[in-house]
Design an enzyme around this catalytic site. Structure first.
Site, short mmCIF file in Angstrom:
data_model
loop_
_atom_site.label_atom_id
_atom_site.label_comp_id
_atom_site.label_asym_id
_atom_site.label_seq_id
_atom_site.Cartn_x
_atom_site.Cartn_y
_atom_site.Cartn_z
N ASP A 48 6.55 -28.63 -55.01
CA ASP A 48 6.40 -27.69 -53.90
C ASP A 48 5.09 -28.07 -53.21
O ASP A 48 4.01 -27.81 -53.73
CB ASP A 48 6.34 -26.26 -54.46
CG ASP A 48 5.91 -25.23 -53.41
OD1 ASP A 48 5.77 -25.61 -52.23
OD2 ASP A 48 5.71 -24.06 -53.78
N LYS A 89 -0.74 -29.15 -43.87
CA LYS A 89 0.72 -29.14 -43.76
C LYS A 89 1.13 -28.68 -42.35
O LYS A 89 2.16 -29.09 -41.84
CB LYS A 89 1.30 -28.21 -44.81
CG LYS A 89 2.81 -28.11 -44.81
CD LYS A 89 3.30 -27.37 -46.02
CE LYS A 89 4.77 -27.03 -45.98
NZ LYS A 89 5.21 -26.34 -47.18
N GLU A 91 12.89 -25.20 -48.79
CA GLU A 91 12.21 -24.29 -49.71
C GLU A 91 13.07 -23.09 -50.13
O GLU A 91 13.14 -22.76 -51.31
CB GLU A 91 10.88 -23.82 -49.11
CG GLU A 91 9.85 -24.95 -49.09
CD GLU A 91 8.63 -24.67 -48.23
OE1 GLU A 91 8.53 -23.56 -47.68
OE2 GLU A 91 7.79 -25.57 -48.11
N ASP A 112 10.75 -15.81 -47.50
CA ASP A 112 9.62 -16.58 -48.04
C ASP A 112 8.43 -16.52 -47.10
O ASP A 112 8.44 -17.14 -46.03
CB ASP A 112 10.08 -18.03 -48.25
CG ASP A 112 8.95 -18.92 -48.72
OD1 ASP A 112 7.83 -18.41 -48.99
OD2 ASP A 112 9.17 -20.14 -48.83
#
Ligand code: AMP
Length: 566
Positions: free
Chosen positions: A6, A68, A145, A168
């Site tokens: 992850d 990211k 994800e 999420d």
């Protein structure tokens, strides 16, 4: 052994599928989470993870975090005198996870499944693959994800036709996906999200509340504060405390003045109303695309650290009229799912039955012009593959010339949801020669094929003359050439690193330095003494002396520092 990773905005985790279950792997500090942070120390040596996050507080110009968010862009991030691409920084985090996995497994790790937000576009996915490659990992698969979260919750073990919504909310991204299970297949029916919305935005709200509550903070100071990591850290701590309490005191040292303000959960929730509102749209879109009503879902699953905020749980409970599932630590669900998928890839016997399909999170098409009531209107988007189509997928369409004796057709390939072609992200171009003919008589068949790894193959065939052309989409702006790749690998290899055994020492010193900068007066003196004692222990090079000093140093720092876990 394939590992599951992850690669998060704030933290990253690695796991494997072992003995029939996903298992997360601890880093050199003994933690499952490794901060996605990279820094250089005063000697130009590389530090990754916890120590790098501490370093970011004292030397922001020598550290990088949250990169990211820049994956798939041309943005360069500066660490001291050096510049890095976001994929290079991600590669350094991946290398650190790879080393942890190798230390745990006792074997070399060369393959990985890496998760990406479902909302990541082509360029971002490509950059993630590139990061894996730079880290010396063959990326077996990029996994959305939410799909990973679904696997972690064992949604594949439910009854046929069960539907689940995965919500999420991580540090920097927000994803909503609707998953469906049917006869051994977990399918993402729809996904939507916001790449620029996450827990950090809530910390920002907290920081602003603090400024509002301190009358002597001017607008110039506010500006200065919002760039300081001390302010961020204090806001982050206050935000987390409000997940467990009704009220908290946010404290900060500014120009040698100690500032503090009491902030209630109620005030924080009211100030976050706009962010909560922004969370609703992707939920509505995903449900709409999946043609489902909130009541018809079987489960709602919460993942991402920011779902620990009670206001999020309340909003979900109200919206879906049920309590969401959150039995797995929300920070670990995605990594666990990545490990399940890694097990699937390695064909672990326990997982033989499960198959997985993803959807493409965005529409893909080309720009066309169209005749409407005798007028030619250009710059229209003609989607060939609509968003939320299960992948792999292959679709084709026929397009014709617009002028007489046109000699070629140029396809302008785009990704996005706007009806105006040029407003969508340009992925590439493909040109094909056509035989001269009257307008509309020469035509081409365009076929888009999109695979589970996010690669778009575009084939075009001229229907009159039989010419053919093909391209595998590469986003030239963000993609590295082979030469650039080799250069980047050499650059990363050339960085001096601390040995893995040294990680705790480097981290504790960086943390002490951050605490020294945070504190005043007598406390500073004490911290400085601790640092000196520890440094002299390090100089003895005697492992036993160092071990004892480290344990005392850590205990001392823990006694005065409540915010050390982020
Ligand atoms: P992730 O990217 O899933 O690791 O999520 C990280 C985000 O979760 C960060 O924005 C954290 O501030 C947030 N977070 C972690 N723990 C808590 C907590 N107890 N209360 C509120 N937010 C939290």
């Amino acid at each position: 052994m394939i590992v599951g990773i992850d690669l998060g905005t704030t933290n990253s985790l690695v796991g494997v599928f072992k003995d029939g279950a996903p298992q997360l792997i601890r880093n050199a500090h003994g933690d499952f989470s490794t901060p996605s942070a990279v820094a250089l120390d005063d000697q130009g040596q590389l530090i990754v993870g916890l120590a790098a996050r501490e370093r970011a507080a004292t030397h922001p110009d020598m550290a990088a975090q949250a990169f990211k968010r820049f994956m798939g862009t041309d943005r360069r991030l500066r660490l001291g005198k050096r510049e890095f691409r976001p994929e290079e920084l991600s590669a350094l985090v991946l290398q650190s996870l790879k080393a942890d996995a190798e230390a745990f497994l006792g074997e070399t790790v060369t393959e990985a499944v890496i998760t990406v937000p479902a909302y990541f576009n082509d360029a971002q996915r490509r950059a993630t693959r590139m990061a894996g490659q730079l880290a010396g990992l063959k990326v077996e698969r990029l996994l959305n994800e939410p799909t990973a979260a679904g696997l972690a919750y064992g949604l594949q073990e439910r009854q046929n036709n069960s539907t689940f919504l995965v919500f999420d909310l991580g540090g920097g991204t927000f994803d909503v996906s609707v998953l469906e299970y049917f006869e051994g297949v977990v399918e993402v029916r729809a996904s939507a999200g916001d790449m620029r919305l996450g827990g950090e935005d809530f910390a920002q709200v907290m920081g602003q509340l603090f400024c509002d509550a301190c009358p002597d903070i001017t607008s110039a100071t506010r500006e200065q504060l919002s760039r300081s990591t001390h302010w961020w850290r204090a806001a982050e701590l206050a935000k987390r405390e409000l997940s467990d309490r009704e009220s908290t005191r946010m404290q900060l040292v500014l120009d040698n003045r100690a500032l503090s303000a009491d902030i209630t959960r109620d005030a924080f929730e009211k100030a976050s109303a706009e962010l909560l509102h922004r969370l609703r749209r992707p939920i509505e879109r995903a449900l709409h695309d999946a043609q489902l009503q909130p009541a018809s879902l079987d489960e709602v699953v919460l993942v991402g650290g920011a779902t620990r905020m009670p206001m999020i749980r309340q909003m979900i409970t109200r919206l879906f009229q049920r309590l969401p599932l959150r039995t797995i630590d929300p920070d670990q669900a995605i990594a666990q799912g990545a490990a399940v998928q890694a097990g699937l890839k390695a064909r672990d016997a326990a997982l033989d039955e499960v198959v997985l399909t993803d959807v493409m999170p965005f529409s893909l098409g080309i720009i066309v012009s169209q005749e409407v009531n005798g007028t030619r209107i250009g710059d229209r988007f003609s989607p060939l593959i609509e968003r939320n189509t299960p992948v792999p997928v292959s679709r084709s369409g026929v397009y014709s010339t617009v002028s007489d004796n046109q000699t070629f057709i140029k396809l302008d390939i785009r990704q996005g949801e706007s009806p105006v072609g040029s407003e969508n992200l340009k992925l590439g171009e493909l040109e094909i020669a056509v035989p001269p003919a009257k307008a509309g008589q020469a035509s081409v068949d365009v076929r888009f094929t999109y695979d589970a790894n996010g690669l778009l193959d575009v084939d075009v065939r001229d229907l009159l003359g039989g010419n053919q052309a093909n391209t595998l989409i590469r986003n030239t702006d963000t993609n590295m050439s082979d030469a650039q790749m080799a250069e980047a690998v050499a650059k990363l290899q050339g960085l001096k690193r601390h040995p893995r055994d040294d990680a705790d020492n480097v981290y504790l010193l960086a943390r002490a330095k951050r605490l020294y900068e945070d504190r005043l007066g007598a406390e500073r003196q004490v911290i400085q003494d601790w640092m000196a004692q520890f440094s002299s222990a390090l100089e003895t090079q005697d492992p036993r002396v160092i071990r004892q000093a480290r344990s005392a140093f850590k205990e001392a720092l823990d006694s005065i520092d409540t915010s050390f876990r982020f």
